[in-house]
Structure formats: C-alpha cells, structure tokens
Motif scaffolding. Structure first.
Motif, PDB file in Angstrom:
ATOM      1  N   THR A   1      -2.610   4.916   6.231  1.00  0.00           N
ATOM      2  CA  THR A   1      -3.544   4.420   5.215  1.00  0.00           C
ATOM      3  C   THR A   1      -2.912   3.376   4.299  1.00  0.00           C
ATOM      4  O   THR A   1      -3.624   2.741   3.511  1.00  0.00           O
ATOM      5  N   HIS A   2      -1.577   3.183   4.403  1.00  0.00           N
ATOM      6  CA  HIS A   2      -0.968   2.181   3.511  1.00  0.00           C
ATOM      7  C   HIS A   2      -1.519   0.785   3.805  1.00  0.00           C
ATOM      8  O   HIS A   2      -1.515  -0.093   2.931  1.00  0.00           O
ATOM      9  N   THR A   3      -2.029   0.552   5.025  1.00  0.00           N
ATOM     10  CA  THR A   3      -2.604  -0.755   5.354  1.00  0.00           C
ATOM     11  C   THR A   3      -3.897  -0.994   4.579  1.00  0.00           C
ATOM     12  O   THR A   3      -4.089  -2.056   3.980  1.00  0.00           O
ATOM     13  N   THR A   4      -4.775  -0.002   4.581  1.00  0.00           N
ATOM     14  CA  THR A   4      -6.060  -0.168   3.888  1.00  0.00           C
ATOM     15  C   THR A   4      -5.894  -0.055   2.376  1.00  0.00           C
ATOM     16  O   THR A   4      -6.624  -0.703   1.619  1.00  0.00           O
ATOM     17  N   ILE A   5      -4.931   0.762   1.945  1.00  0.00           N
ATOM     18  CA  ILE A   5      -4.675   0.878   0.502  1.00  0.00           C
ATOM     19  C   ILE A   5      -4.179  -0.461  -0.041  1.00  0.00           C
ATOM     20  O   ILE A   5      -4.644  -0.950  -1.080  1.00  0.00           O
ATOM     21  N   GLY A   6      -3.235  -1.092   0.671  1.00  0.00           N
ATOM     22  CA  GLY A   6      -2.727  -2.396   0.243  1.00  0.00           C
ATOM     23  C   GLY A   6      -3.821  -3.437   0.186  1.00  0.00           C
ATOM     24  O   GLY A   6      -3.913  -4.224  -0.760  1.00  0.00           O
ATOM     25  N   ALA A   7      -4.674  -3.454   1.229  1.00  0.00           N
ATOM     26  CA  ALA A   7      -5.783  -4.402   1.256  1.00  0.00           C
ATOM     27  C   ALA A   7      -6.749  -4.144   0.110  1.00  0.00           C
ATOM     28  O   ALA A   7      -7.272  -5.079  -0.520  1.00  0.00           O
ATOM     29  N   GLU A   8      -6.992  -2.866  -0.196  1.00  0.00           N
ATOM     30  CA  GLU A   8      -7.907  -2.508  -1.285  1.00  0.00           C
ATOM     31  C   GLU A   8      -7.344  -2.939  -2.635  1.00  0.00           C
ATOM     32  O   GLU A   8      -8.082  -3.426  -3.504  1.00  0.00           O
ATOM     33  N   ILE A   9      -6.026  -2.771  -2.817  1.00  0.00           N
ATOM     34  CA  ILE A   9      -5.396  -3.204  -4.072  1.00  0.00           C
ATOM     35  C   ILE A   9      -5.638  -4.693  -4.295  1.00  0.00           C
ATOM     36  O   ILE A   9      -6.027  -5.140  -5.385  1.00  0.00           O
ATOM     37  N   LEU A  10      -5.432  -5.477  -3.237  1.00  0.00           N
ATOM     38  CA  LEU A  10      -5.610  -6.929  -3.353  1.00  0.00           C
ATOM     39  C   LEU A  10      -7.085  -7.298  -3.479  1.00  0.00           C
ATOM     40  O   LEU A  10      -7.439  -8.241  -4.195  1.00  0.00           O
TER      41      LEU A  10
ATOM     42  N   GLY B   1       0.805  -1.225   0.000  1.00  0.00           N
ATOM     43  CA  GLY B   1       0.000   0.000   0.000  1.00  0.00           C
ATOM     44  C   GLY B   1       0.831   1.265   0.000  1.00  0.00           C
ATOM     45  O   GLY B   1       0.332   2.352  -0.358  1.00  0.00           O
ATOM     46  N   LYS B   2       2.110   1.190   0.359  1.00  0.00           N
ATOM     47  CA  LYS B   2       2.967   2.380   0.367  1.00  0.00           C
ATOM     48  C   LYS B   2       3.230   2.906  -1.036  1.00  0.00           C
ATOM     49  O   LYS B   2       3.765   4.014  -1.192  1.00  0.00           O
ATOM     50  N   ILE B   3       2.846   2.135  -2.050  1.00  0.00           N
ATOM     51  CA  ILE B   3       3.023   2.593  -3.421  1.00  0.00           C
ATOM     52  C   ILE B   3       2.184   3.844  -3.696  1.00  0.00           C
ATOM     53  O   ILE B   3       2.460   4.600  -4.634  1.00  0.00           O
ATOM     54  N   ASN B   4       1.156   4.071  -2.852  1.00  0.00           N
ATOM     55  CA  ASN B   4       0.263   5.218  -3.032  1.00  0.00           C
ATOM     56  C   ASN B   4       0.492   6.307  -1.977  1.00  0.00           C
ATOM     57  O   ASN B   4      -0.307   7.225  -1.860  1.00  0.00           O
ATOM     58  N   ILE B   5       1.569   6.187  -1.200  1.00  0.00           N
ATOM     59  CA  ILE B   5       1.903   7.204  -0.195  1.00  0.00           C
ATOM     60  C   ILE B   5       2.917   8.172  -0.811  1.00  0.00           C
ATOM     61  O   ILE B   5       3.899   7.730  -1.419  1.00  0.00           O
ATOM     62  N   PRO B   6       2.737   9.477  -0.674  1.00  0.00           N
ATOM     63  CA  PRO B   6       3.682  10.447  -1.262  1.00  0.00           C
ATOM     64  C   PRO B   6       5.116  10.203  -0.778  1.00  0.00           C
ATOM     65  O   PRO B   6       5.348   9.906   0.396  1.00  0.00           O
ATOM     66  N   GLU B   7       6.063  10.351  -1.702  1.00  0.00           N
ATOM     67  CA  GLU B   7       7.457  10.139  -1.344  1.00  0.00           C
ATOM     68  C   GLU B   7       7.935  11.135  -0.303  1.00  0.00           C
ATOM     69  O   GLU B   7       8.841  10.840   0.490  1.00  0.00           O
ATOM     70  N   SER B   8       7.361  12.309  -0.276  1.00  0.00           N
ATOM     71  CA  SER B   8       7.765  13.313   0.717  1.00  0.00           C
ATOM     72  C   SER B   8       7.497  12.824   2.135  1.00  0.00           C
ATOM     73  O   SER B   8       8.203  13.193   3.079  1.00  0.00           O
TER      74      SER B   8
ATOM     75  N   LEU C   1       7.277  12.488  11.662  1.00  0.00           N
ATOM     76  CA  LEU C   1       6.067  12.833  10.920  1.00  0.00           C
ATOM     77  C   LEU C   1       5.120  13.649  11.794  1.00  0.00           C
ATOM     78  O   LEU C   1       5.005  13.426  13.001  1.00  0.00           O
ATOM     79  N   THR C   2       4.434  14.581  11.155  1.00  0.00           N
ATOM     80  CA  THR C   2       3.392  15.315  11.865  1.00  0.00           C
ATOM     81  C   THR C   2       2.191  14.394  12.055  1.00  0.00           C
ATOM     82  O   THR C   2       2.110  13.309  11.460  1.00  0.00           O
ATOM     83  N   LYS C   3       1.241  14.827  12.877  1.00  0.00           N
ATOM     84  CA  LYS C   3       0.054  14.016  13.110  1.00  0.00           C
ATOM     85  C   LYS C   3      -0.690  13.756  11.811  1.00  0.00           C
ATOM     86  O   LYS C   3      -1.151  12.630  11.553  1.00  0.00           O
ATOM     87  N   GLU C   4      -0.790  14.788  10.956  1.00  0.00           N
ATOM     88  CA  GLU C   4      -1.493  14.639   9.681  1.00  0.00           C
ATOM     89  C   GLU C   4      -0.742  13.673   8.762  1.00  0.00           C
ATOM     90  O   GLU C   4      -1.345  12.833   8.083  1.00  0.00           O
ATOM     91  N   GLU C   5       0.584  13.821   8.734  1.00  0.00           N
ATOM     92  CA  GLU C   5       1.396  12.934   7.878  1.00  0.00           C
ATOM     93  C   GLU C   5       1.306  11.487   8.360  1.00  0.00           C
ATOM     94  O   GLU C   5       1.239  10.555   7.545  1.00  0.00           O
ATOM     95  N   PHE C   6       1.292  11.299   9.675  1.00  0.00           N
ATOM     96  CA  PHE C   6       1.207   9.935  10.205  1.00  0.00           C
ATOM     97  C   PHE C   6      -0.129   9.288   9.846  1.00  0.00           C
ATOM     98  O   PHE C   6      -0.197   8.087   9.548  1.00  0.00           O
TER      99      PHE C   6
END
Length: 666
Positions: free
Chosen positions: A234-243, A209-216, A224-229
């Motif tokens: 979300t990489h957990t749910t993004i990865g699950a959604e991809i699969l 799922g980290k494939i969809n997280i900004p490189e910055s 990381l700030t609270k917003e960035e964290f």
C-alpha cells in the motif's frame, strides 16, 4: 558605482580612438582595438567589458563581422554595442541593428550626444543585469529549497526504513544514468534534458508512502507474511494519495511526475505488478526507469533482511528475470550502462558520501524529534557552492571539454562540445570511438600522451583537427591525467580541453606564428604537427628567384613577396583546416589533413596561378612566381615531406611549375 565601467573602443583610426577617449573623460577604463580581430580577441579574453564602441570599416575584420562573432558566442547578450561610423546609408544602419547593435552614432562626433548615449546605454544594461540577477536568484532559491526539502523528506522515510541513507542518492544517480543511456538509444519517449532532470529529482519521492507503513513491517528482518506484504504494497497508493492531496502545486510537472513514480514503480512489464496491474507501455516511462533503478540498488545494498549482492550477480539476477519483468529496451540500457552504474554508485557510497550520510541522518533525526536543523546552513552552503561551481564551468565553457574514466571507459563531453561537435553527452570506449569526433589515430595519440604522464607530471598537450559545426578546425588540446592517492598511485582517468588555435591567448599565438608572414612557424610544426600520424596531402612551396628579388629590389621587397605568397595561399585553402608553415627562408610547407587527390592537385595549381597573377603595387616591375612540389594519398609526415621536397626541386628546374605525384611507401 564602486568600480569604473570598462569601455572597449574598436576603430582603425588612432585619431578617432583618441577623440572618443577624450570625449568620454576620465570616468571610465578605456581599452582600444585597432581592428576587428583585436576587438574579438579582447572580448574573448576579458569578461567584464561594459560597452563596445564599434566602427564598421576596419581591416582584418569589419564591424559587421565582429557583431556576427558576438552573436555566435553570445557575447552580444552581455555587452551592448554602439556603432560609430561615417556610413549613414540606411542599409548599414539596418544591418547593424539586425545584428544586435544597441545604438548607432554617425561621424563627425558631437561630444554631448556621444556622452549621453553612452551613459544611457550603460544605465539601461546595468538595470537589465540587475533584474536578470534578481530573477535568477529567486529561481535558484526556489529550486534549491524544493530540492533540499525533497531530499530531507525522502531521507526521513529511509531513516524509518532502516536503510543505509544512500538509497535516495543512488536511485537519483541510477535514474539519471539509465535515462541518458535511453535517449542515446532511441527518441521514442521524446525526453529532453529538462525531463531527465525532473524525473531524477522526483525519483527521490518514490517510497514516500512508506512513511505510513508500521516500522515493525518496514524493519522486519525475516520474510513478510502474506498479510504484511499486502500492507507493504500500500505504500505505492499511500504515496500517490499524499501527493494527490497536496493543497498546492497540483499542476506542477514535478508533482505529476512524482505521483506517477510513487504509484506505479512496482508495476511490471508483463502486467503482474501492483497496485493497478499496468502492462507494457501503459506504465509511464518515469516509473519504469525508477523501478529498474530501485531493484538494482536494493540488490546491491545491504538490508535488514539480506546481505548485499555484488554487481555482477545483481545484473545476472535482473537480466534472468528473477526480480520482475522489465522493458527489454531498459534492460539493454542497464547492460550498456552497467559498468558506469557500478562505478558511480560505488563512488557515492564512499569518500565524501560518508559526510553526506552523517549530515543527512543528523537532519532527519532532528526533524523526527521536532528539533531545529543543526548544521543545515553549513551543509547547504557547501552543496550550493559545489553546485554553482559545476554549473558555472559547464555553462560558460565555450570550447571542447571532456573527461575520461579509465575504470569504466566512459567519456563525458561538455554541453558546448555536444552542441558544436555533434557528439553524444557521453560514450563508451572503444565501442563508441567513431562517435567521439576524434579520428582513430588521434585517440591513439591522446592515449599515448596520457600514458607518458606521471603523478608528479600529469600535464601534456598536442594539436589535432576536430569537427566544429561541420568543419574541421585545428585545436590545441591540453590534457591532465588523473592519478590515485594510493602509493604506488595508478592512472584513473583524464580531463581535457581543446581550444581552436586561432583563439589561443596572445602568448601561444605569438609562439606559434611567424612574425613576418603570420603563417605557422617551424616551432609549431616541430611541437605539434610533426606528431600527426598521416595526412592526405603535403606540398612544399618556394618563391622563384628569391635571392635575385632581394639583391635587385632590396629586402623589403623580399619581405613583401613572402607576405604576398602567404596571402595568396591563404585565399586558396581552408583556413581552419589546412596548415601553412614557414619551413625555412622562402620555403613553405602546406599540409592537407583531409582532401581528395583531384582537389589537392587543383588547389596547388590554383595557388600557383594566383601568385603569378599578383602585381605588387610598390614594385610594378617585379613578377612573382612560385614552384610547388606535392604528394597526395595517405602520407606519413616524414617520408611525405621528403617526397614533396624532391618534387619541389623538379618543379624548380622549370620555375613557375607545380609537380605532383601519389605518395609511395618507402
């Protein structure tokens, strides 16, 4: 066919073998065995037999016993058997088919029938092998492609994440080690070897799922700030959604396992993880194990935002709860497997792994830039060859094989050893010595023999008893010590292979067997048995009036008397456990490694009575008797022999007598 097919004819009649060879003609390579034992020996040493023509009634080992051995060692799966016999009773035919025979030909032979049935059987098995090969190749190619694409895809994520490139191999290795340790501690999760392999493979996709997280955010060197964290989480749910949205293989166990790992590998045992706040055993075990592996590798690896911690610090941080809450059982597994985990991940991070890393980065860069895959064929070819070699040796070794790592104390056993010795696939010395199948004294002998090796002379060998299918059997153990390349070099471990003495090659069997009687010879005792620390019983046996037998009836009668004694003893003892040695002339030594005192005494008296009851057909006036002296208890070899020898001379005062006593320390 370009190569001639090889046919083994096993029949105790030389005439029958000659007739069958003539009937088959010159189109085959013919091997012959005059009895069942010889046939088994040929099958064991020759891996390209295409067909066995097998008689039923043979000395040493009959045809049914040969079929039993072929089933035991799975040779029957690859070598078709046509029974050839004058026995036409339906019970014989039915038993042969039940044991796996392909066809049954009755004597007298009809040349046309024999040739046609041989041709048909060979053609049938050739087609079957071809189909099996095709299916195996298709399965292997599919598995290879799946594994390759998973690793390439997961490495793309690592490449974007700025990680070392070894994170995925580390996660897979750590997951495999933790799962194997887990199944040794409990059967609570009902994990099979296939499950472990599946979870280890799927673990490579844990951060897809980290494939969809900004490189910055991925590569931010600071906190990381609270917003960035929140975005990172979300990489957990993004990865699950991809699969979950894959247009294929939705019911695949690999996809389902990868989904569970992607979505829940950041959940915590106390329920304070994300994304769903699962708690305890509500978290799938695959996700639990990958979570622990992920944290360990993250701590011990350098990241853009931190330096690497050493192994001990990382272990302490995890066990102290500084990195989240984990299943207490998995923390026990981590503690138990910590040394091995550290050793294997350190090994993966050096040496050949640098080549892997360079190749993987090259492939990832090419994919990201939508270029071709330079060097892919060479990389896959190399990996495939390594994999094929490892699988071949692991699956086809029908003997005890093991390897020992000095740094970690871990011992790994081959699948055959695990199945037939009842040992775990891996264990740790000295804590798990009792589970190894080796007696404590034998482990000391192994270690002593290995310590005596050098880098220039790393090989050594010895004999010992090992439990195979619940029965102790004599084995010849070949060892190779492993030494480092440094100067000066140091001992890093060993590999070993133990072969049953009865299954050694002809050269070793002849080397350690008395030509006349087929008992073990003095060479075997001096080279192998003398090294034993102690046994539970030692007996010395001597044929009464042996000189008079030779003088009165001739040396042929003396030879027959010696063979008769060995046959009588062999009928009374455990063939794979106790050792009968022709010690010199008409004197024999019998070693009982594990036997209660009362059984020892009864066994010797049984031998004496059996010899007395025998009548030699060619020498009806000859009444054979034997005198026996024996000591029981924990007997060191040298003093035990001396005491048994004294008791033998006491027995010879009366002849046809058995004198025994408990061993006394000298």
């Amino acid at each position: 066919m370009s190569e001639r097919e090889k046919i083994l004819i096993a029949d105790d009649s030389a005439m029958n073998r000659a007739i069958l060879t003539e009937m088959l003609g010159d189109g085959y390579d013919i091997l012959e065995a005059e009895d069942g034992r010889k046939a088994v020996s040929i099958l064991q040493s020759t891996d390209d037999i295409d067909l066995l023509l097998l008689d039923i009634m043979m000395p040493e080992m009959d045809g049914f016993e040969v079929l039993t051995m072929m089933n035991k060692y799975h040779w029957i799966d690859d070598v078709p058997v046509i029974m050839i016999s004058a026995e036409n009773a339906s019970s014989y035919v039915e038993r042969a088919y039940d044991l796996g025979a392909t066809d049954y030909i009755s004597r007298p032979f009809d040349m046309a029938v024999v040739r046609r049935r041989v041709i048909n059987t060979l053609m049938l098995y050739a087609k079957q092998k071809h189909l099996v090969r095709l299916v195996a190749e298709q399965v292997y190619e599919k598995e290879k492609s799946n594994s390759t694409m998973i690793n390439i895809l997961s490495h793309i994520v690592e490449f974007r994440n700025g990680e070392s490139g070894m994170h995925v191999p580390h996660i897979q290795t750590a997951t495999d080690i933790l799962l194997h340790t887990l199944v040794q501690k409990t059967d609570k999760y009902h994990l099979t070897a296939a499950d472990i392999s599946l979870i280890s493979t799927a673990s490579a996709l844990h951060d897809i799922g980290k494939i969809n997280i900004p490189e910055s955010i991925l590569n931010k060197p600071g906190r990381l700030t609270k917003e960035e964290f929140e975005i990172m989480k979300t990489h957990t749910t993004i990865g699950a959604e991809i699969l979950d949205k894959l247009p294929f293989q939705q019911e695949s166990l690999l996809v389902k396992t990868a989904y569970a790992i992607c979505r829940w590998h950041h959940e915590r045992w106390d329920g304070r993880g994300y994304p769903d706040g699962l708690k305890g055993e509500d978290i799938p075990i695959a996700a639990q194990v990958v979570a622990l592996a992920d944290v360990y590798d993250a701590l011990t690896s350098e990241r853009c935002y931190k330096k690497a911690f050493d192994h001990d610090t990382a272990m302490q941080m995890i066990l102290n709860g500084e990195c989240g809450a984990f299943n207490p059982l998995l923390l026990d597994c981590l503690t138990e497997a910590g040394a091995r985990l550290h050793a294997e991940l350190s090994l993966n991070s050096a040496g050949d792994s640098r080549n892997y890393l360079a190749d993987a980065q090259h492939i990832s860069e090419a994919l990201l830039q939508e270029k071709s895959l330079p060097g892919q064929e060479h990389l896959l070819r190399t990996l495939n060859l390594m994999r094929m070699k490892n699988q071949f040796f692991a699956r086809n070794a029908r003997c005890v094989q093991f390897e020992f790592d000095e740094a970690t104390g871990f011992v790994k056993f081959s699948p055959w050893a695990v199945e037939h010795m009842g040992v775990p696939a891996e264990l740790h010395l000295p804590e798990d010595a009792a589970k190894s199948g080796f007696a404590a004294a034998d482990i000391e002998r192994l270690q002593k023999a290995l310590r005596a090796t050098t880098r220039e002379h790393p090989h050594t060998e010895l004999s010992m008893l090992l439990p195979i299918d619940g029965e102790l059997r004599w084995h010849h153990v070949n060892l190779c010590a492993l030494w480092s390349d440094e100067d000066p070099s140091f001992y890093v471990g060993a590999v070993g292979q133990a072969n049953p003495v009865e299954q050694l090659c002809d050269y070793h069997r002849d080397l350690y067997r008395d030509v006349l009687t087929n008992a073990y010879n003095r060479r075997f005792f001096e080279n192998q048995l003398r090294q034993l620390v102690e046994v539970d019983g030692i007996a010395m046996l001597d044929i009464d009036h042996f000189k008079e037998i030779n003088d009165t009836y001739g040396h042929q009668a003396g030879d027959e008397a010696l063979r008769t004694l060995v046959g009588a003893v062999s009928a009374c003892v455990r063939s794979s456990n106790d050792a009968l040695v022709r010690y010199g002339g008409d004197e024999f030594m019998l070693l009982f490694p594990h036997i209660p005192a009362h059984t020892f005494v009864r066994r010797l008296e049984q031998i004496r009575a059996t010899v007395e009851a025998i009548r030699l057909i060619d020498y009806p006036a000859l009444h054979l008797t034997v005198s026996i002296g024996g000591v029981h208890g924990a007997c060191p070899i040298e003093p035990g022999i001396r005491q048994a020898d004294k008791l033998l001379y006491k027995a010879k005062e009366s002849r046809n007598t058995c004198v025994t006593a408990e061993f006394t320390a000298e």
